[in-house]
Design a protein around this motif. Structure first.
Motif, PDB file in Angstrom:
ATOM      1  N   MET A  99       0.832  -1.210   0.000  1.00  0.00           N
ATOM      2  CA  MET A  99       0.000   0.000   0.000  1.00  0.00           C
ATOM      3  C   MET A  99       0.867   1.260   0.000  1.00  0.00           C
ATOM      4  SD  MET A  99      -3.208   0.881  -0.094  1.00  0.00           S
ATOM      5  CE  MET A  99      -4.169  -0.476   0.560  1.00  0.00           C
ATOM      6  N   ASP A 100       2.002   1.201   0.713  1.00  0.00           N
ATOM      7  CA  ASP A 100       2.924   2.338   0.735  1.00  0.00           C
ATOM      8  C   ASP A 100       3.494   2.584  -0.656  1.00  0.00           C
ATOM      9  OD1 ASP A 100       4.516   4.387   1.586  1.00  0.00           O
ATOM     10  OD2 ASP A 100       6.075   3.101   2.415  1.00  0.00           O
ATOM     11  N   CYS A 101       3.872   1.498  -1.327  1.00  0.00           N
ATOM     12  CA  CYS A 101       4.404   1.606  -2.688  1.00  0.00           C
ATOM     13  C   CYS A 101       3.344   2.164  -3.638  1.00  0.00           C
ATOM     14  CB  CYS A 101       4.883   0.234  -3.158  1.00  0.00           C
ATOM     15  SG  CYS A 101       5.611   0.233  -4.803  1.00  0.00           S
ATOM     16  N   PHE A 102       2.111   1.720  -3.473  1.00  0.00           N
ATOM     17  CA  PHE A 102       1.022   2.203  -4.324  1.00  0.00           C
ATOM     18  C   PHE A 102       0.789   3.700  -4.124  1.00  0.00           C
ATOM     19  CE2 PHE A 102      -3.551   3.189  -4.601  1.00  0.00           C
ATOM     20  CZ  PHE A 102      -3.737   2.985  -5.953  1.00  0.00           C
ATOM     21  N   SER A 103       0.847   4.166  -2.877  1.00  0.00           N
ATOM     22  CA  SER A 103       0.645   5.587  -2.591  1.00  0.00           C
ATOM     23  C   SER A 103       1.733   6.436  -3.239  1.00  0.00           C
ATOM     24  CB  SER A 103       0.631   5.821  -1.077  1.00  0.00           C
ATOM     25  OG  SER A 103      -0.408   5.100  -0.463  1.00  0.00           O
ATOM     26  N   SER A 104       2.977   5.976  -3.142  1.00  0.00           N
ATOM     27  CA  SER A 104       4.084   6.715  -3.759  1.00  0.00           C
ATOM     28  C   SER A 104       3.938   6.751  -5.274  1.00  0.00           C
ATOM     29  CB  SER A 104       5.416   6.071  -3.378  1.00  0.00           C
ATOM     30  OG  SER A 104       5.591   6.056  -1.979  1.00  0.00           O
ATOM     31  N   PHE A 105       3.576   5.608  -5.846  1.00  0.00           N
ATOM     32  CA  PHE A 105       3.402   5.530  -7.298  1.00  0.00           C
ATOM     33  C   PHE A 105       2.279   6.449  -7.767  1.00  0.00           C
ATOM     34  CE2 PHE A 105       0.976   3.544 -10.783  1.00  0.00           C
ATOM     35  CZ  PHE A 105       1.913   3.636 -11.798  1.00  0.00           C
ATOM     36  N   LEU A 106       1.155   6.416  -7.063  1.00  0.00           N
ATOM     37  CA  LEU A 106       0.016   7.244  -7.459  1.00  0.00           C
ATOM     38  C   LEU A 106       0.345   8.731  -7.341  1.00  0.00           C
ATOM     39  CD1 LEU A 106      -2.909   7.282  -8.394  1.00  0.00           C
ATOM     40  CD2 LEU A 106      -3.631   7.157  -6.005  1.00  0.00           C
ATOM     41  N   THR A 107       1.124   9.094  -6.335  1.00  0.00           N
ATOM     42  CA  THR A 107       1.524  10.495  -6.178  1.00  0.00           C
ATOM     43  C   THR A 107       2.376  10.963  -7.346  1.00  0.00           C
ATOM     44  OG1 THR A 107       1.487  10.248  -3.762  1.00  0.00           O
ATOM     45  CG2 THR A 107       2.689  12.124  -4.657  1.00  0.00           C
ATOM     46  N   GLN A 108       3.319  10.115  -7.774  1.00  0.00           N
ATOM     47  CA  GLN A 108       4.178  10.475  -8.902  1.00  0.00           C
ATOM     48  C   GLN A 108       3.376  10.569 -10.198  1.00  0.00           C
ATOM     49  OE1 GLN A 108       7.455  11.272  -8.417  1.00  0.00           O
ATOM     50  NE2 GLN A 108       6.971  10.956  -6.260  1.00  0.00           N
ATOM     51  N   VAL A 109       2.455   9.641 -10.393  1.00  0.00           N
ATOM     52  CA  VAL A 109       1.615   9.670 -11.598  1.00  0.00           C
ATOM     53  C   VAL A 109       0.736  10.919 -11.606  1.00  0.00           C
ATOM     54  CG1 VAL A 109      -0.290   8.511 -12.789  1.00  0.00           C
ATOM     55  CG2 VAL A 109       1.625   7.173 -11.908  1.00  0.00           C
ATOM     56  N   LYS A 110       0.176  11.240 -10.454  1.00  0.00           N
ATOM     57  CA  LYS A 110      -0.682  12.424 -10.350  1.00  0.00           C
ATOM     58  C   LYS A 110       0.090  13.689 -10.699  1.00  0.00           C
ATOM     59  CE  LYS A 110      -1.436  14.110  -6.293  1.00  0.00           C
ATOM     60  NZ  LYS A 110      -1.910  14.352  -4.905  1.00  0.00           N
ATOM     61  N   PHE A 111       1.295  13.813 -10.176  1.00  0.00           N
ATOM     62  CA  PHE A 111       2.105  15.002 -10.452  1.00  0.00           C
ATOM     63  C   PHE A 111       2.462  15.088 -11.934  1.00  0.00           C
ATOM     64  CE2 PHE A 111       6.497  16.865 -10.581  1.00  0.00           C
ATOM     65  CZ  PHE A 111       6.104  18.178 -10.391  1.00  0.00           C
ATOM     66  N   SER A 112       2.796  13.957 -12.542  1.00  0.00           N
ATOM     67  CA  SER A 112       3.160  13.956 -13.966  1.00  0.00           C
ATOM     68  C   SER A 112       1.973  14.368 -14.835  1.00  0.00           C
ATOM     69  CB  SER A 112       3.652  12.561 -14.377  1.00  0.00           C
ATOM     70  OG  SER A 112       4.782  12.176 -13.624  1.00  0.00           O
ATOM     71  N   ILE A 113       0.802  13.842 -14.530  1.00  0.00           N
ATOM     72  CA  ILE A 113      -0.388  14.190 -15.315  1.00  0.00           C
ATOM     73  C   ILE A 113      -0.727  15.667 -15.159  1.00  0.00           C
ATOM     74  CG2 ILE A 113      -2.866  13.770 -15.567  1.00  0.00           C
ATOM     75  CD1 ILE A 113      -2.375  10.885 -14.746  1.00  0.00           C
ATOM     76  N   LYS A 114      -0.586  16.186 -13.952  1.00  0.00           N
ATOM     77  CA  LYS A 114      -0.874  17.606 -13.721  1.00  0.00           C
ATOM     78  C   LYS A 114       0.087  18.495 -14.500  1.00  0.00           C
ATOM     79  CE  LYS A 114      -1.678  18.607  -9.305  1.00  0.00           C
ATOM     80  NZ  LYS A 114      -1.586  18.508  -7.831  1.00  0.00           N
ATOM     81  N   LEU A 115       1.351  18.100 -14.584  1.00  0.00           N
ATOM     82  CA  LEU A 115       2.317  18.873 -15.366  1.00  0.00           C
ATOM     83  C   LEU A 115       1.963  18.857 -16.852  1.00  0.00           C
ATOM     84  CD1 LEU A 115       5.837  18.069 -13.848  1.00  0.00           C
ATOM     85  CD2 LEU A 115       4.532  20.184 -13.669  1.00  0.00           C
ATOM     86  N   ILE A 116       1.539  17.702 -17.347  1.00  0.00           N
ATOM     87  CA  ILE A 116       1.164  17.600 -18.763  1.00  0.00           C
ATOM     88  C   ILE A 116      -0.043  18.486 -19.058  1.00  0.00           C
ATOM     89  CG2 ILE A 116       0.262  16.030 -20.520  1.00  0.00           C
ATOM     90  CD1 ILE A 116       1.937  13.808 -19.207  1.00  0.00           C
ATOM     91  N   ILE A 117      -1.034  18.450 -18.180  1.00  0.00           N
ATOM     92  CA  ILE A 117      -2.228  19.285 -18.373  1.00  0.00           C
ATOM     93  C   ILE A 117      -1.854  20.761 -18.340  1.00  0.00           C
ATOM     94  CG2 ILE A 117      -4.449  19.941 -17.375  1.00  0.00           C
ATOM     95  CD1 ILE A 117      -4.712  17.072 -16.348  1.00  0.00           C
ATOM     96  N   PHE A 118      -0.988  21.125 -17.410  1.00  0.00           N
ATOM     97  CA  PHE A 118      -0.560  22.518 -17.313  1.00  0.00           C
ATOM     98  C   PHE A 118       0.186  22.941 -18.579  1.00  0.00           C
ATOM     99  CE2 PHE A 118       1.844  26.167 -15.858  1.00  0.00           C
ATOM    100  CZ  PHE A 118       0.970  26.785 -14.978  1.00  0.00           C
ATOM    101  N   TRP A 119       1.016  22.058 -19.095  1.00  0.00           N
ATOM    102  CA  TRP A 119       1.768  22.367 -20.320  1.00  0.00           C
ATOM    103  C   TRP A 119       0.821  22.541 -21.509  1.00  0.00           C
ATOM    104  CZ3 TRP A 119       2.689  18.785 -24.542  1.00  0.00           C
ATOM    105  CH2 TRP A 119       3.532  19.316 -25.525  1.00  0.00           C
ATOM    106  N   LEU A 120      -0.217  21.717 -21.583  1.00  0.00           N
ATOM    107  CA  LEU A 120      -1.173  21.826 -22.682  1.00  0.00           C
ATOM    108  C   LEU A 120      -1.974  23.129 -22.619  1.00  0.00           C
ATOM    109  CD1 LEU A 120      -2.534  18.148 -22.806  1.00  0.00           C
ATOM    110  CD2 LEU A 120      -0.940  19.243 -24.401  1.00  0.00           C
ATOM    111  N   ASN A 121      -2.096  23.696 -21.426  1.00  0.00           N
ATOM    112  CA  ASN A 121      -2.830  24.956 -21.253  1.00  0.00           C
ATOM    113  C   ASN A 121      -1.881  26.131 -21.036  1.00  0.00           C
ATOM    114  OD1 ASN A 121      -5.911  24.239 -21.008  1.00  0.00           O
ATOM    115  ND2 ASN A 121      -4.827  22.675 -19.838  1.00  0.00           N
ATOM    116  N   GLU A 122      -0.712  26.033 -21.618  1.00  0.00           N
ATOM    117  CA  GLU A 122       0.304  27.071 -21.437  1.00  0.00           C
ATOM    118  C   GLU A 122      -0.183  28.438 -21.918  1.00  0.00           C
ATOM    119  OE1 GLU A 122       5.031  27.718 -22.632  1.00  0.00           O
ATOM    120  OE2 GLU A 122       3.801  26.218 -23.662  1.00  0.00           O
ATOM    121  N   ARG A 123      -0.919  28.454 -23.016  1.00  0.00           N
ATOM    122  CA  ARG A 123      -1.412  29.721 -23.556  1.00  0.00           C
ATOM    123  C   ARG A 123      -2.352  30.414 -22.565  1.00  0.00           C
ATOM    124  NH1 ARG A 123      -1.642  31.867 -28.595  1.00  0.00           N
ATOM    125  NH2 ARG A 123      -0.789  29.948 -29.481  1.00  0.00           N
TER     126      ARG A 123
END
Length: 321
Positions: free
Chosen positions: A1-25
């Motif tokens: 469960m600890d490993c899953f929480s760390s993994f999900l946190t990293q995935v969440k941050f990566s997706i948020k960065l991608i969304i932010f980059w797509l809305n750069e304008r």
């Protein structure tokens, strides 16, 4: 469960960065409007004081969030970083992030280098997450300050002997209101899908971290597990609260604009000028909001929904244990 929480946190941050980059304008448009707001405030001490006050508050919140995220990473990592691990006797080395390595770690120096790289990665990810959250609060406080300025203008709106100056002030109010609407819509476009990722992932994270904390109670290494998870759990709840509070803040501030316009002395103005304020009152009836993926509004009620859902899932996990 600890490993899953760390993994999900990293995935969440990566997706948020991608969304932010797509809305750069959209972000550039927001910066341009903010620059215009600061330029407009230069002609009025009251407006400048209100805008600067919000900026200082945002600065304090940003510093606090960076500090909290850093402390969270340190608390999560300190046990492994300070552990005296014998490389030769360990079949599976304790790591901050569980990874499959293409090489064998057979020296303590390589092991410490790997831990250092993972720690730096976690610090950067934590600060990046804090930056996105702090940016949302900064933008929200800025638009809230502009709404307060608009309310101040409306409260000071009195009939003038010079009809031209009265019309100028009315037009200025309408333009200010439209700029606030545009600014809020840009924030919505920039953060709506980030909020969707945040909303769904935090529900799972709060549940899993709560499960780790509850199941750690009574175990031999309970203190270590609780220290690793407690601040992580707190930050996860805080992230959800920040998004929900931002939506509630903008909604309440926009509602106050309509009330301020209605309470102004519009009935003593020239008819052609007072009619212009009707558009402000009508538009203010449609409250400005932040949404979760254009599905539901962000509000404090949404935060309670997250907590209730996480609590329900936690109960199921504990029952299945």
């Amino acid at each position: 469960m600890d490993c899953f929480s760390s993994f999900l946190t990293q995935v969440k941050f990566s997706i948020k960065l991608i969304i932010f980059w797509l809305n750069e304008r959209k972000f550039f448009e927001i910066l341009m409007i903010m620059a215009e707001d600061w330029n407009d405030c230069a002609s009025s001490n009251i407006n400048m004081r209100e805008t600067a006050c919000k900026a200082k508050l945002a600065d304090r919140i940003t510093n606090a969030m960076f500090t909290l995220h850093t402390l969270t990473i340190v608390a999560y990592s300190i046990g492994i970083l300070l552990a005296d691990v014998d490389i030769s006797e360990q079949s599976e080395l304790p790591l901050l992030l569980k990874v499959e390595l293409p090489v064998n770690i057979n020296t303590k120096r390589m092991y410490k280098m790997l831990l250092t790289m993972q720690f730096v990665h976690l610090i950067m990810s934590g600060c990046g997450t804090g930056l996105l959250n702090a940016l949302l609060l900064t933008l929200t406080l800025h638009v809230g300050g502009q709404m307060d300025i608009l309310r101040c203008w409306l409260s000071e709106l009195v009939p003038r002997k010079n009809e031209g100056s009265e019309a100028v002030m009315t037009n200025r109010i309408i333009r200010k209101h439209q700029r606030i609407i545009n600014f809020s819509e840009y924030i919505e476009d920039l953060y709506t899908y980030i909020a969707l990722v945040q909303f769904t992932s935090n529900t799972v994270l709060i549940c899993s971290l709560g499960f780790l904390i509850v199941t750690a109670i009574g175990s031999p290494d309970a203190t270590e597990h609780i220290v690793r998870s407690l601040l992580f759990y707190t930050v996860t709840n805080l992230e959800a609260f920040i998004f929900c509070y931002a939506g509630e803040y903008i909604k309440n501030k926009s509602k106050a604009i309509g009330n301020a316009a209605y309470n102004s002395a519009w009935y003593e103005m020239k008819p052609k000028n007072s009619r212009n304020l009707i558009f402000v009152i009508l538009r203010a009836q449609k409250q400005l909001t932040l949404t979760v993926g254009k599905i539901m509004d962000l509000s404090l009620e949404s935060f309670t929904s997250i907590m209730k859902a996480s609590g329900s899932y936690l109960s199921v996990l504990l029952a299945m244990q």
